[in-house]
Write a protein that holds these residues in place. Structure first.
Motif, mmCIF file in Angstrom:
data_model
loop_
_atom_site.group_PDB
_atom_site.id
_atom_site.type_symbol
_atom_site.label_atom_id
_atom_site.label_comp_id
_atom_site.label_asym_id
_atom_site.label_seq_id
_atom_site.Cartn_x
_atom_site.Cartn_y
_atom_site.Cartn_z
ATOM 1 N N ILE A 162 0.858 -1.179 0.000
ATOM 2 C CA ILE A 162 0.000 0.000 0.000
ATOM 3 C C ILE A 162 0.900 1.236 0.000
ATOM 4 C CG2 ILE A 162 -1.778 1.313 1.246
ATOM 5 C CD1 ILE A 162 -2.871 -1.248 0.215
ATOM 6 N N PHE A 163 0.545 2.226 -0.792
ATOM 7 C CA PHE A 163 1.346 3.445 -0.890
ATOM 8 C C PHE A 163 2.811 3.110 -1.238
ATOM 9 C CE2 PHE A 163 -1.684 4.596 2.736
ATOM 10 C CZ PHE A 163 -2.689 4.993 1.865
ATOM 11 N N ARG A 164 2.998 2.061 -2.066
ATOM 12 C CA ARG A 164 4.301 1.633 -2.581
ATOM 13 C C ARG A 164 5.212 1.053 -1.495
ATOM 14 N NH1 ARG A 164 4.385 2.781 -7.663
ATOM 15 N NH2 ARG A 164 6.579 2.191 -7.854
ATOM 16 N N LYS A 165 4.608 0.654 -0.369
ATOM 17 C CA LYS A 165 5.373 0.015 0.696
ATOM 18 C C LYS A 165 4.738 -1.333 1.049
ATOM 19 C CE LYS A 165 7.217 4.132 3.004
ATOM 20 N NZ LYS A 165 8.639 3.719 2.950
ATOM 21 N N ARG A 166 5.564 -2.298 1.436
ATOM 22 C CA ARG A 166 5.034 -3.617 1.788
ATOM 23 C C ARG A 166 4.268 -3.538 3.101
ATOM 24 N NH1 ARG A 166 8.871 -8.285 -0.632
ATOM 25 N NH2 ARG A 166 9.980 -6.996 -2.138
ATOM 26 N N LEU A 167 3.040 -4.040 3.056
ATOM 27 C CA LEU A 167 2.194 -4.057 4.249
ATOM 28 C C LEU A 167 2.037 -5.486 4.763
ATOM 29 C CD1 LEU A 167 0.188 -2.309 6.039
ATOM 30 C CD2 LEU A 167 -1.605 -3.285 4.581
ATOM 31 N N ILE A 168 1.503 -6.367 3.921
ATOM 32 C CA ILE A 168 1.299 -7.776 4.289
ATOM 33 C C ILE A 168 2.299 -8.624 3.506
ATOM 34 C CG2 ILE A 168 -0.328 -9.710 4.265
ATOM 35 C CD1 ILE A 168 -2.567 -7.632 4.454
ATOM 36 N N VAL A 169 2.962 -9.514 4.220
ATOM 37 C CA VAL A 169 4.047 -10.289 3.619
ATOM 38 C C VAL A 169 3.905 -11.762 4.006
ATOM 39 C CG1 VAL A 169 5.659 -8.344 3.592
ATOM 40 C CG2 VAL A 169 5.546 -9.821 5.614
ATOM 41 N N ASN A 170 4.709 -12.584 3.389
ATOM 42 C CA ASN A 170 4.942 -13.943 3.865
ATOM 43 C C ASN A 170 6.258 -13.967 4.624
ATOM 44 O OD1 ASN A 170 2.602 -15.360 2.814
ATOM 45 N ND2 ASN A 170 3.469 -15.021 0.780
ATOM 46 N N GLY A 171 6.518 -15.082 5.315
ATOM 47 C CA GLY A 171 7.600 -15.105 6.293
ATOM 48 C C GLY A 171 9.013 -15.139 5.753
ATOM 49 N N GLY A 172 9.195 -15.504 4.465
ATOM 50 C CA GLY A 172 10.534 -15.516 3.896
ATOM 51 C C GLY A 172 11.301 -16.799 4.189
ATOM 52 N N THR A 173 12.577 -16.794 3.814
ATOM 53 C CA THR A 173 13.424 -17.981 3.917
ATOM 54 C C THR A 173 14.790 -17.587 4.461
ATOM 55 O OG1 THR A 173 12.313 -18.928 1.977
ATOM 56 C CG2 THR A 173 14.409 -19.925 2.632
ATOM 57 N N SER A 174 15.220 -18.246 5.526
ATOM 58 C CA SER A 174 16.528 -17.927 6.124
ATOM 59 C C SER A 174 17.499 -19.092 6.096
ATOM 60 C CB SER A 174 16.343 -17.476 7.581
ATOM 61 O OG SER A 174 15.940 -18.567 8.398
ATOM 62 N N THR A 175 17.006 -20.310 5.815
ATOM 63 C CA THR A 175 17.888 -21.479 5.885
ATOM 64 C C THR A 175 17.362 -22.606 5.010
ATOM 65 O OG1 THR A 175 18.930 -23.083 7.376
ATOM 66 C CG2 THR A 175 16.680 -22.411 7.899
#
Length: 545
Positions: free
Chosen positions: A367-380
């Motif tokens: 929203i407004f060119r910024k991430r609001l809702i995301v998924n958790g990503g990957t670290s390993t």
């Protein structure tokens, strides 16, 4: 009781193996057996052909991240290690992926080492001296593939590889040609093909140099298999998509430099991949976190588009409001104020879903060119509880039913039973866009997610048809989002250092919890998530801005 628990654990393990293996190709299984028992030695007596001359230089490729300044201290995946004396190329205390990165030799093609040719050359020579026997991560086909390309890029830029180093490069390529990763498939085969093509062009034609022909045949067969009609790489990871996109551009680059014919289909595929990459990127130009995905592994969208432009590839403007990427299973809404990406597709190709997460029906929203809702990503990628969590439904902005994953992800890269979504419908009429999809789950229930999008709002409607004990919907917030609970039915969100407020309401109680967010490998930070539980079989959440 202990015996019963052991039997149940054994039966569960057997079920996981059966429901994983049944999706694999027969030759994939046979190659795994052959790869495990093979005995292949380096042919030290093989004649090394001379290298070819080129009328043109390589165009500037995408520079890699520097990971060393002195050849002793190395930082990969946000994890640093200092070798007190000489480099131990097979240091057992470090994670496997860290060692992979050490053997890739990306660092010699970083901007920081451009003016330190002697350090790069010393590292190349040290690798050759310390890795004469075929053991460890350095001789695995994938690391071989990336290192071969990096050494050739470096050599074409500086022309500094001596006779012994060229002999080692040729031997590594010859070994790779006998150990192509048919037991793994996927992006590994494209990396193998790329290395063979690079070496086949780099060295003169020779009785032992069939690398170019072998590489081209493999590459052409794999891009036909792996690049979907909508432009996606079939493992459905935006991160690996960008990596494969760069691979294709690198191949075009070296073919241009040596005046080799470039098939039009390679250009067409690059353009299709660019279109998919742009659709799947957030307004900040970064990738979305679906399946295995993290920043600082693949090149950014802007870097890869600039690289394509240097190679003479032109991309058409791609402005859209709603797009259904049918083959890869994503629907994207795009407006001036918002960008929504909805995962309503399969976890990945049946025979190689190893980079897939249980993220069905998850969303990411800017929203407004910024991430609001995301998924958790990957670290390993290490087999661990952390890896299990990061692949789970609980680590994504979706629904979790009875604590189970939408697909049975397990053991780092394996998937047993998996969800098959269906009935993806997009209704783009009047002032509201409706997107819906069904999951006829192997777990015995039918769940549906409907997204209703207006200019300044998103409604999420979830329903479950079937018996369940506990179901929860999560919306994971980007760490730069501040959340304030006003009452049970209202949460106010605000980006840090911005005044605009975003309202979240629901037909049931809203709560704020803590979870982890992994934007990079080796980097995990705490963030908030909004959650609400199903009181009945339907749940409605509204986000307005």
């Amino acid at each position: 009781m202990k015996l019963i628990k052991k039997i149940r654990k054994l039966l569960k393990s057997i079920s996981l193996y059966i429901n994983t293996i049944k999706y694999m190709k027969l030759d994939q299984i046979l190659y795994r057996i052959l790869f495990a028992i093979r005995k292949v030695n380096i042919n030290k007596n093989i004649e090394t052909p001379n290298i070819r001359g080129s009328s043109f230089a390589l165009k500037d490729y995408i520079y890699k991240n520097n990971s060393t300044n002195n050849g002793k201290s190395f930082t990969f995946l946000n994890l640093n290690y200092v070798f007190e004396e000489k480099i131990d190329w097979n240091l057992s205390k470090m994670p496997k992926l860290w060692l992979y990165n050490l053997h890739y030799f990306d660092f010699i093609n970083s901007k920081d080492l451009l003016n330190d040719i002697s350090l790069s050359n010393n590292l190349i020579r040290h690798w050759i001296y310390e890795n004469k026997s075929i053991r460890g991560e350095g001789w695995e086909p994938y690391t071989l593939s990336l290192r071969i390309v990096n050494w050739i890029k470096w050599s074409l830029t500086y022309k500094k590889l001596n006779e012994e180093e060229l002999a080692s490069l040729f031997q590594q390529t010859f070994f790779l040609s006998k150990n192509i990763e048919y037991h793994i498939y996927g992006n590994h085969l494209i990396a193998n093909a790329k290395a063979l093509m690079f070496a086949g062009i780099f060295f003169n034609e020779h009785k032992n140099n069939n690398f170019k022909t072998l590489g081209e045949e493999l590459f052409n067969s794999q891009i036909k298999e792996q690049i979907l009609e909508d432009g996606a790489h079939f493992e459905l990871s935006p991160m690996y998509h960008q990596i494969i996109f760069e691979d294709i551009l690198d191949i075009i680059n070296i073919y241009q430099a040596f005046e080799e014919t470039i098939p039009q289909k390679w250009i067409d595929i690059a353009k299709a991949m660019q279109k998919w990459a742009r659709a799947m990127s957030h307004p900040d130009q970064g990738i979305a976190f679906f399946n295995d995905a993290a920043h600082k592994i693949a090149p950014s969208l802007s870097d890869i588009e600039s690289y394509a432009a240097r190679l003479g590839l032109e991309f058409n403007e791609d402005d859209f409001k709603i797009r259904n990427l049918k083959q890869s299973g994503y629907v994207i809404y795009n407006s001036e104020d918002a960008k929504l990406i909805f995962d309503c597709g399969q976890i990945g190709p049946d025979y190689i879903p190893g980079h897939g997460h249980a993220d069905l029906f998850s969303i990411e929203l800017s929203i407004f060119r910024k991430r609001l809702i995301v998924n958790g990503g990957t670290s390993t990628y290490e087999i661990s509880k952390k890896r299990d969590f990061e692949r789970s439904s609980a680590a994504h902005s979706t629904v979790e039913i009875d604590g189970k994953n939408s697909s049975e992800v397990w053991s780092s890269f394996r998937v047993a039973r998996r969800a098959y979504p269906k009935n993806v419908i997009i209704d783009n009429s009047n002032d509201e866009i409706n997107i819906s999809a069904l999951n006829d789950s192997f777990r015995g229930y039918l769940n549906e997610r409907i997204l209703k999008i207006k200019k300044n709002s998103l409604k999420i409607q979830d329903s479950i048809d079937g018996k369940f004990k506990n179901a929860i919907s999560r919306l994971i917030l980007h760490p730069e989002v501040y959340a304030r609970k006003v009452n049970d039915k209202l949460i106010i969100l605000r980006f840090l250092n911005q005044k605009e407020e975003i309202r979240v309401t629901s037909n049931t109680a809203l709560n704020i919890g803590k979870t982890s967010y992994s934007p990079e490998f080796g980097k995990t930070i705490e963030t908030n998530y909004i959650y609400c539980r199903f009181i009945e079989d339907k749940l409605k959440v509204n986000i307005s801005w």
